[in-house]
Design a protein around this motif. Structure first.
Motif, PDB file in Angstrom:
ATOM      1  N   UNK A  95       0.751  -1.247  -0.173  1.00  0.00           N
ATOM      2  CA  UNK A  95       0.036   0.088   0.025  1.00  0.00           C
ATOM      3  C   UNK A  95       0.897   1.300  -0.049  1.00  0.00           C
ATOM      4  N   UNK A  96       0.566   2.243  -0.987  1.00  0.00           N
ATOM      5  CA  UNK A  96       1.328   3.472  -1.031  1.00  0.00           C
ATOM      6  C   UNK A  96       1.407   4.147   0.363  1.00  0.00           C
ATOM      7  N   UNK A  97       2.387   4.910   0.881  1.00  0.00           N
ATOM      8  CA  UNK A  97       2.401   5.610   2.234  1.00  0.00           C
ATOM      9  C   UNK A  97       1.698   6.801   1.941  1.00  0.00           C
ATOM     10  N   UNK A  98       1.006   7.540   2.842  1.00  0.00           N
ATOM     11  CA  UNK A  98       0.465   8.641   2.715  1.00  0.00           C
ATOM     12  C   UNK A  98       0.706   9.514   4.065  1.00  0.00           C
ATOM     13  N   UNK A  99       0.690  10.790   4.120  1.00  0.00           N
ATOM     14  CA  UNK A  99       0.753  11.766   5.116  1.00  0.00           C
ATOM     15  C   UNK A  99      -0.104  12.772   4.981  1.00  0.00           C
ATOM     16  N   UNK A 100      -1.211  12.977   5.701  1.00  0.00           N
ATOM     17  CA  UNK A 100      -2.184  14.070   5.522  1.00  0.00           C
ATOM     18  C   UNK A 100      -2.551  14.826   6.718  1.00  0.00           C
ATOM     19  N   UNK A 101      -2.964  15.864   6.368  1.00  0.00           N
ATOM     20  CA  UNK A 101      -3.520  16.691   7.492  1.00  0.00           C
ATOM     21  C   UNK A 101      -4.808  15.935   7.878  1.00  0.00           C
ATOM     22  N   UNK A 157      -4.940  15.861  -3.724  1.00  0.00           N
ATOM     23  CA  UNK A 157      -5.181  14.477  -4.471  1.00  0.00           C
ATOM     24  C   UNK A 157      -4.464  13.547  -4.648  1.00  0.00           C
ATOM     25  N   UNK A 158      -2.961  13.605  -4.206  1.00  0.00           N
ATOM     26  CA  UNK A 158      -1.768  12.649  -4.272  1.00  0.00           C
ATOM     27  C   UNK A 158      -2.134  11.417  -3.906  1.00  0.00           C
ATOM     28  N   UNK A 159      -2.929  11.250  -2.831  1.00  0.00           N
ATOM     29  CA  UNK A 159      -3.049   9.866  -2.219  1.00  0.00           C
ATOM     30  C   UNK A 159      -4.090   9.149  -3.117  1.00  0.00           C
ATOM     31  N   UNK A 160      -5.185   9.779  -3.414  1.00  0.00           N
ATOM     32  CA  UNK A 160      -6.077   9.123  -4.424  1.00  0.00           C
ATOM     33  C   UNK A 160      -5.319   8.850  -5.705  1.00  0.00           C
ATOM     34  N   UNK A 161      -4.383   9.868  -6.167  1.00  0.00           N
ATOM     35  CA  UNK A 161      -3.635   9.224  -7.299  1.00  0.00           C
ATOM     36  C   UNK A 161      -3.062   8.128  -7.148  1.00  0.00           C
ATOM     37  N   UNK A 162      -2.256   8.062  -6.051  1.00  0.00           N
ATOM     38  CA  UNK A 162      -1.499   7.122  -5.729  1.00  0.00           C
ATOM     39  C   UNK A 162      -2.214   5.319  -5.664  1.00  0.00           C
TER      40      UNK A 162
END
Length: 155
Positions: A10-16, A97-102
């Motif tokens: 799973x691609x990592x993500x770091x979001x507010x 939208x970087x996480x949605x794209x990943x």
């Protein structure tokens, strides 16, 4: 871009996140995660989905599963959404939208003949090792949270 599938990392993500914090997959490492993508806070389907996951939060917690909802809305909008509907899920603000794209869920959509980019409702069950255990695409909300819970029980 290749579609993510069962067994992929799973691609990592770091979001507010809601409540002024941040949320990342690496911070949740070692625990299973339900990562669900939805188009917009306070719309009928998205509200029903968030409430359905909230109603089952205790069952997921008993399995050690963290639930994270992600949409392009801001963390402030997430805070309002949580307060309005008394939600218990964590919400990540994927404003760029970087996480949605990943995850391959930022797609071309069509409404009333107009084409636009938006989030395809999808859910990823990620195991404690960060691998995708199950993928649901083009999710229909009724019964979905229960189906995810059933899959989580099998981890």
């Amino acid at each position: 871009m290749q579609e993510l599938a069962t067994g992929d990392t799973a691609p990592d993500f770091d979001l507010d996140a809601d409540g002024g914090g941040r949320i990342s997959l690496s911070e949740l490492q070692g625990k299973p995660v339900v990562l669900y993508f939805y188009p917009k806070d306070n719309t009928p389907g998205c509200t029903k989905e968030a409430i359905a996951f909230t109603e089952l939060i205790e069952d997921f917690a008993k399995l050690g599963v963290t639930i994270v909802g992600v949409s392009p809305d801001s963390a402030k909008k997430h805070d309002n959404f949580i307060a309005k509907h008394n939600l218990a899920v964590r919400l990540g603000a994927d404003t760029e939208t970087h996480t949605a794209e990943a995850y391959g869920v930022w797609v071309e959509k069509s409404m009333y003949g107009k084409k636009y980019m938006g989030v395809e409702r999808a859910t990823f069950l990620i195991d404690k090792d960060g691998k995708i255990a199950h993928v649901w695409r083009k999710v229909k909300v009724p019964g979905h949270a229960e189906a995810v819970l059933d899959a989580a029980r099998a981890l």
